[in-house]
Design an enzyme around this catalytic site. Structure first.
Site, PDB file in Angstrom:
ATOM      1  N   ARG A 140       1.564 -18.212 -22.044  1.00  0.00           N
ATOM      2  CA  ARG A 140       2.073 -17.440 -21.101  1.00  0.00           C
ATOM      3  C   ARG A 140       0.920 -16.665 -20.233  1.00  0.00           C
ATOM      4  O   ARG A 140       0.307 -15.941 -20.900  1.00  0.00           O
ATOM      5  CB  ARG A 140       3.102 -16.202 -21.510  1.00  0.00           C
ATOM      6  CG  ARG A 140       4.448 -16.575 -22.453  1.00  0.00           C
ATOM      7  CD  ARG A 140       5.122 -17.333 -21.526  1.00  0.00           C
ATOM      8  NE  ARG A 140       6.497 -17.602 -22.193  1.00  0.00           N
ATOM      9  CZ  ARG A 140       6.854 -18.968 -22.225  1.00  0.00           C
ATOM     10  NH1 ARG A 140       6.497 -19.874 -21.865  1.00  0.00           N
ATOM     11  NH2 ARG A 140       8.057 -19.087 -22.957  1.00  0.00           N
ATOM     12  N   GLU A 141       0.944 -16.952 -19.169  1.00  0.00           N
ATOM     13  CA  GLU A 141      -0.060 -16.011 -18.004  1.00  0.00           C
ATOM     14  C   GLU A 141       0.612 -14.921 -17.730  1.00  0.00           C
ATOM     15  O   GLU A 141       1.501 -14.771 -16.989  1.00  0.00           O
ATOM     16  CB  GLU A 141      -0.432 -17.090 -16.846  1.00  0.00           C
ATOM     17  CG  GLU A 141      -1.025 -18.447 -17.115  1.00  0.00           C
ATOM     18  CD  GLU A 141      -1.165 -19.389 -15.939  1.00  0.00           C
ATOM     19  OE1 GLU A 141      -0.564 -18.870 -14.712  1.00  0.00           O
ATOM     20  OE2 GLU A 141      -1.744 -20.344 -16.203  1.00  0.00           O
ATOM     21  N   GLU A 146       0.379  10.056  -2.828  1.00  0.00           N
ATOM     22  CA  GLU A 146       0.391   8.717  -1.986  1.00  0.00           C
ATOM     23  C   GLU A 146       1.190   9.183  -0.633  1.00  0.00           C
ATOM     24  O   GLU A 146       0.727   8.808   0.329  1.00  0.00           O
ATOM     25  CB  GLU A 146       1.236   7.815  -2.734  1.00  0.00           C
ATOM     26  CG  GLU A 146       0.423   6.857  -4.016  1.00  0.00           C
ATOM     27  CD  GLU A 146      -1.060   6.450  -3.262  1.00  0.00           C
ATOM     28  OE1 GLU A 146      -1.039   5.964  -2.146  1.00  0.00           O
ATOM     29  OE2 GLU A 146      -1.967   6.301  -4.031  1.00  0.00           O
ATOM     30  N   GLU A 187      -1.234   8.753   2.472  1.00  0.00           N
ATOM     31  CA  GLU A 187      -0.973   7.656   3.618  1.00  0.00           C
ATOM     32  C   GLU A 187      -0.196   8.429   4.850  1.00  0.00           C
ATOM     33  O   GLU A 187      -0.382   7.493   5.863  1.00  0.00           O
ATOM     34  CB  GLU A 187      -0.037   6.620   2.858  1.00  0.00           C
ATOM     35  CG  GLU A 187      -0.798   5.886   1.705  1.00  0.00           C
ATOM     36  CD  GLU A 187       0.030   4.547   1.173  1.00  0.00           C
ATOM     37  OE1 GLU A 187       0.934   4.350   1.499  1.00  0.00           O
ATOM     38  OE2 GLU A 187      -0.729   3.877   0.472  1.00  0.00           O
ATOM     39  N   GLU A 191       3.969  -5.083 -13.764  1.00  0.00           N
ATOM     40  CA  GLU A 191       3.968  -3.979 -13.024  1.00  0.00           C
ATOM     41  C   GLU A 191       5.315  -3.268 -12.887  1.00  0.00           C
ATOM     42  O   GLU A 191       6.393  -4.023 -12.803  1.00  0.00           O
ATOM     43  CB  GLU A 191       3.220  -4.377 -11.579  1.00  0.00           C
ATOM     44  CG  GLU A 191       3.401  -3.198 -10.605  1.00  0.00           C
ATOM     45  CD  GLU A 191       3.031  -3.665  -9.205  1.00  0.00           C
ATOM     46  OE1 GLU A 191       2.732  -2.860  -8.382  1.00  0.00           O
ATOM     47  OE2 GLU A 191       3.362  -4.827  -8.649  1.00  0.00           O
ATOM     48  N   GLU A 197     -11.405   5.634   1.842  1.00  0.00           N
ATOM     49  CA  GLU A 197     -12.233   4.972   2.908  1.00  0.00           C
ATOM     50  C   GLU A 197     -12.017   3.350   3.346  1.00  0.00           C
ATOM     51  O   GLU A 197     -12.535   3.161   4.380  1.00  0.00           O
ATOM     52  CB  GLU A 197     -13.707   5.007   2.486  1.00  0.00           C
ATOM     53  CG  GLU A 197     -14.232   4.374   0.937  1.00  0.00           C
ATOM     54  CD  GLU A 197     -15.576   4.249   0.623  1.00  0.00           C
ATOM     55  OE1 GLU A 197     -15.820   3.507   0.164  1.00  0.00           O
ATOM     56  OE2 GLU A 197     -16.056   5.230   0.757  1.00  0.00           O
ATOM     57  N   GLU A 227      -8.976   2.151   3.537  1.00  0.00           N
ATOM     58  CA  GLU A 227      -7.544   1.876   3.781  1.00  0.00           C
ATOM     59  C   GLU A 227      -7.320   2.361   5.502  1.00  0.00           C
ATOM     60  O   GLU A 227      -7.840   3.190   5.958  1.00  0.00           O
ATOM     61  CB  GLU A 227      -6.714   2.931   3.347  1.00  0.00           C
ATOM     62  CG  GLU A 227      -5.425   2.801   2.856  1.00  0.00           C
ATOM     63  CD  GLU A 227      -4.848   3.704   1.832  1.00  0.00           C
ATOM     64  OE1 GLU A 227      -3.686   3.377   1.204  1.00  0.00           O
ATOM     65  OE2 GLU A 227      -5.395   4.931   1.385  1.00  0.00           O
TER      66      GLU A 227
END
Length: 196
Positions: A51-52, A105, A109, A132, A151, A153
């Site tokens: 499994r990767e 965030e 952003e 994830e 920096e 982004e």
């Protein structure tokens, strides 16, 4: 029972007949955001397979509403080779509380902030090969402030009505799962008055 390292609880009856047992792990790559490993596992029938696995620290995303419009950012996404319109999001730092990361965030952003963020849902992005998890937060009273971009982004902040968000999905400007999920949750909220 909580799945170790995910923050999601098992609330369904587990089926041990489908469990795979890890025999060995071979590290392949360790980057700034992800690691890649190949696991050898024993299958339920006793055979082995590989499994990767991509390991990721987890992330947060924010469905932020400002006067009935959703805050989105447009930025270039190298894996896609084009710009993408998304809700504000970012990875968790080691040991960081997801609620604090969501607030960070949103402010970094978009320049907006909110003291009233709440967790809508946590979900896996690609469970076939990655661990994830994204924690999706909502705020209905985002307030403007100062952006604080990293920096490397570069992005543009926009506000969309629900109708515009659906148009962006239809024409492919919004193509990522977390933003689509946020739009559908927002639409359901407009119909029911409930977030879940």
């Amino acid at each position: 029972m909580e799945n170790q390292g995910t923050g999601l609880k098992k609330v369904w009856p587990a089926n041990p007949a489908l469990d795979e047992t890890t025999v060995s792990t071979q590290p392949i790559f360790e980057g700034r955001i992800i690691t890649l490993q190949v696991d050898t596992v024993t299958l339920p029938d006793g055979n082995t397979a590989t499994r990767e696995v991509v390991k990721h620290p987890g992330a947060v995303a924010v469905l932020a509403l400002n006067k009935g419009k959703m805050l989105v950012v447009e930025q270039f996404r190298q894996p896609m080779g084009r710009t993408e319109v998304e809700i504000p999001a970012g990875k968790l730092d080691p040991g960081e509380d997801p609620l604090e990361a969501a607030g960070r965030e949103l402010q970094e952003e978009t320049g907006f902030h909110s003291g009233n963020l709440f967790l809508l849902k946590s979900f896996y992005t690609s469970p076939g090969f990655a661990n994830e998890i994204i924690h999706l937060y909502v705020t209905e009273n985002a307030q403007s402030g100062e952006m604080a971009l990293d920096e490397d982004e570069f992005l543009v902040v926009t506000e969309l009505t629900l109708e515009e968000a659906y148009e962006y999905i239809a024409d492919g400007r919004i193509a990522d799962a977390k933003t689509m999920m946020a739009v559908y949750a927002w639409h359901l909220y407009t119909l029911t008055g409930k977030w879940n």
